[in-house]
Design a protein around this motif. Sequence first.
Motif, PDB file in Angstrom:
ATOM      1  N   SER A   3       5.682  -3.697  -3.016  1.00 47.96           N
ATOM      2  CA  SER A   3       4.332  -4.218  -2.807  1.00 47.96           C
ATOM      3  C   SER A   3       4.288  -5.186  -1.634  1.00 47.96           C
ATOM      4  CB  SER A   3       3.817  -4.893  -4.078  1.00 47.96           C
ATOM      5  OG  SER A   3       4.660  -5.963  -4.458  1.00 47.96           O
ATOM      6  N   HIS A   4       5.339  -5.969  -1.451  1.00 46.39           N
ATOM      7  CA  HIS A   4       5.384  -6.886  -0.317  1.00 46.39           C
ATOM      8  C   HIS A   4       5.439  -6.113   1.003  1.00 46.39           C
ATOM      9  CE1 HIS A   4       6.484  -9.654  -3.551  1.00 46.39           C
ATOM     10  NE2 HIS A   4       5.980 -10.584  -2.760  1.00 46.39           N
ATOM     11  N   GLU A   5       6.174  -5.030   1.009  1.00 48.73           N
ATOM     12  CA  GLU A   5       6.255  -4.196   2.213  1.00 48.73           C
ATOM     13  C   GLU A   5       4.901  -3.550   2.503  1.00 48.73           C
ATOM     14  OE1 GLU A   5       7.590  -2.122   5.584  1.00 48.73           O
ATOM     15  OE2 GLU A   5       8.322  -3.917   4.568  1.00 48.73           O
ATOM     16  N   ALA A   6       4.245  -3.068   1.471  1.00 48.67           N
ATOM     17  CA  ALA A   6       2.918  -2.471   1.650  1.00 48.67           C
ATOM     18  C   ALA A   6       1.925  -3.511   2.160  1.00 48.67           C
ATOM     19  CB  ALA A   6       2.436  -1.866   0.338  1.00 48.67           C
ATOM     20  N   ALA A   7       2.000  -4.730   1.642  1.00 46.99           N
ATOM     21  CA  ALA A   7       1.115  -5.796   2.103  1.00 46.99           C
ATOM     22  C   ALA A   7       1.391  -6.135   3.567  1.00 46.99           C
ATOM     23  CB  ALA A   7       1.281  -7.031   1.229  1.00 46.99           C
ATOM     24  N   ARG A   8       2.651  -6.181   3.952  1.00 46.39           N
ATOM     25  CA  ARG A   8       3.001  -6.462   5.340  1.00 46.39           C
ATOM     26  C   ARG A   8       2.438  -5.379   6.260  1.00 46.39           C
ATOM     27  NH1 ARG A   8       5.979  -4.738   9.129  1.00 46.39           N
ATOM     28  NH2 ARG A   8       7.101  -3.247   7.847  1.00 46.39           N
ATOM     29  N   ARG A   9       2.594  -4.127   5.840  1.00 48.28           N
ATOM     30  CA  ARG A   9       2.077  -3.022   6.655  1.00 48.28           C
ATOM     31  C   ARG A   9       0.562  -3.080   6.774  1.00 48.28           C
ATOM     32  NH1 ARG A   9       5.582   2.411   5.402  1.00 48.28           N
ATOM     33  NH2 ARG A   9       7.635   1.499   5.789  1.00 48.28           N
ATOM     34  N   ALA A  10      -0.100  -3.439   5.688  1.00 47.15           N
ATOM     35  CA  ALA A  10      -1.559  -3.537   5.717  1.00 47.15           C
ATOM     36  C   ALA A  10      -2.004  -4.637   6.680  1.00 47.15           C
ATOM     37  CB  ALA A  10      -2.104  -3.794   4.319  1.00 47.15           C
ATOM     38  N   THR A  11      -1.356  -5.799   6.628  1.00 44.52           N
ATOM     39  CA  THR A  11      -1.731  -6.879   7.549  1.00 44.52           C
ATOM     40  C   THR A  11      -1.380  -6.505   8.984  1.00 44.52           C
ATOM     41  OG1 THR A  11       0.336  -8.072   7.089  1.00 44.52           O
ATOM     42  CG2 THR A  11      -1.614  -8.715   5.832  1.00 44.52           C
ATOM     43  N   ASP A  12      -0.256  -5.820   9.180  1.00 42.86           N
ATOM     44  CA  ASP A  12       0.105  -5.351  10.525  1.00 42.86           C
ATOM     45  C   ASP A  12      -0.944  -4.382  11.067  1.00 42.86           C
ATOM     46  OD1 ASP A  12       2.403  -6.876  10.427  1.00 42.86           O
ATOM     47  OD2 ASP A  12       3.772  -5.173  10.183  1.00 42.86           O
ATOM     48  N   ALA A  13      -1.595  -3.634  10.165  1.00 39.55           N
ATOM     49  CA  ALA A  13      -2.614  -2.661  10.572  1.00 39.55           C
ATOM     50  C   ALA A  13      -3.981  -3.309  10.774  1.00 39.55           C
ATOM     51  CB  ALA A  13      -2.719  -1.553   9.521  1.00 39.55           C
ATOM     52  N   GLY A  14      -4.069  -4.627  10.525  1.00 44.62           N
ATOM     53  CA  GLY A  14      -5.317  -5.328  10.781  1.00 44.62           C
ATOM     54  C   GLY A  14      -6.117  -5.727   9.551  1.00 44.62           C
ATOM     55  N   TYR A  15      -5.677  -5.326   8.382  1.00 44.34           N
ATOM     56  CA  TYR A  15      -6.383  -5.746   7.166  1.00 44.34           C
ATOM     57  C   TYR A  15      -6.163  -7.233   6.966  1.00 44.34           C
ATOM     58  CZ  TYR A  15      -7.094  -0.854   6.002  1.00 44.34           C
ATOM     59  OH  TYR A  15      -7.481   0.449   6.026  1.00 44.34           O
ATOM     60  N   MET A  16      -7.229  -7.945   6.556  1.00 47.16           N
ATOM     61  CA  MET A  16      -7.124  -9.392   6.438  1.00 47.16           C
ATOM     62  C   MET A  16      -7.117  -9.882   4.995  1.00 47.16           C
ATOM     63  SD  MET A  16      -9.608 -10.346   9.627  1.00 47.16           S
ATOM     64  CE  MET A  16      -9.533 -12.085   9.309  1.00 47.16           C
ATOM     65  N   ASN A  17      -7.754  -9.170   4.102  1.00 50.59           N
ATOM     66  CA  ASN A  17      -7.854  -9.606   2.712  1.00 50.59           C
ATOM     67  C   ASN A  17      -6.813  -8.846   1.889  1.00 50.59           C
ATOM     68  OD1 ASN A  17      -8.701 -10.794   0.374  1.00 50.59           O
ATOM     69  ND2 ASN A  17     -10.571  -9.597   0.187  1.00 50.59           N
ATOM     70  N   VAL A  18      -5.545  -9.230   2.045  1.00 47.82           N
ATOM     71  CA  VAL A  18      -4.431  -8.531   1.404  1.00 47.82           C
ATOM     72  C   VAL A  18      -3.741  -9.486   0.443  1.00 47.82           C
ATOM     73  CG1 VAL A  18      -2.230  -7.365   1.792  1.00 47.82           C
ATOM     74  CG2 VAL A  18      -4.096  -7.087   3.437  1.00 47.82           C
ATOM     75  N   SER A  19      -3.475  -9.023  -0.768  1.00 46.61           N
ATOM     76  CA  SER A  19      -2.786  -9.844  -1.766  1.00 46.61           C
ATOM     77  C   SER A  19      -1.693  -9.035  -2.436  1.00 46.61           C
ATOM     78  CB  SER A  19      -3.769 -10.306  -2.851  1.00 46.61           C
ATOM     79  OG  SER A  19      -4.796 -11.083  -2.294  1.00 46.61           O
ATOM     80  N   VAL A  20      -0.691  -9.743  -2.923  1.00 48.59           N
ATOM     81  CA  VAL A  20       0.359  -9.143  -3.740  1.00 48.59           C
ATOM     82  C   VAL A  20       0.260  -9.789  -5.110  1.00 48.59           C
ATOM     83  CG1 VAL A  20       2.843  -8.867  -4.057  1.00 48.59           C
ATOM     84  CG2 VAL A  20       1.875  -8.739  -1.759  1.00 48.59           C
ATOM     85  N   MET A  21       0.111  -8.974  -6.145  1.00 45.43           N
ATOM     86  CA  MET A  21       0.011  -9.498  -7.504  1.00 45.43           C
ATOM     87  C   MET A  21       1.426  -9.701  -8.055  1.00 45.43           C
ATOM     88  SD  MET A  21      -3.131  -7.194  -8.978  1.00 45.43           S
ATOM     89  CE  MET A  21      -2.297  -5.659  -8.658  1.00 45.43           C
ATOM     90  N   ALA A  22       1.811 -10.958  -8.230  1.00 41.76           N
ATOM     91  CA  ALA A  22       3.169 -11.282  -8.665  1.00 41.76           C
ATOM     92  C   ALA A  22       3.536 -10.599  -9.982  1.00 41.76           C
ATOM     93  CB  ALA A  22       3.324 -12.791  -8.803  1.00 41.76           C
ATOM     94  N   ASP A  23       2.590 -10.507 -10.898  1.00 42.78           N
ATOM     95  CA  ASP A  23       2.857  -9.894 -12.199  1.00 42.78           C
ATOM     96  C   ASP A  23       2.345  -8.467 -12.284  1.00 42.78           C
ATOM     97  OD1 ASP A  23       4.103 -12.191 -13.210  1.00 42.78           O
ATOM     98  OD2 ASP A  23       2.164 -13.081 -13.720  1.00 42.78           O
ATOM     99  N   GLY A  24       1.955  -7.907 -11.145  1.00 42.14           N
ATOM    100  CA  GLY A  24       1.509  -6.526 -11.120  1.00 42.14           C
ATOM    101  C   GLY A  24       0.181  -6.324 -11.819  1.00 42.14           C
TER     102      GLY A  24
END
Length: 57
Positions: A3-24
């Motif tokens: 999920s952290h990798e997916a969030a990084r990729r999303a922010t790299d692609a320009g998405y600004m409202n990205v979160s990682v849910m610690a407990d899923g």
Amino acid sequence: MASHEAARRATDAGYMNVSVMADGIFGWKNAGQPLEVASTLTPIDKNSAPPSTDKDQ
């Protein structure tokens, strides 16, 4: 850490409202947050989805 990798990729692609849910998704649901489940789930998908409550309807 997928999920952290997916969030990084999303922010790299320009998405600004990205979160990682610690407990899923289960932590999200247990916190009383809204959850939408697709109506086209297969029987296998339905078995792995968090149980719905009256609040989800």
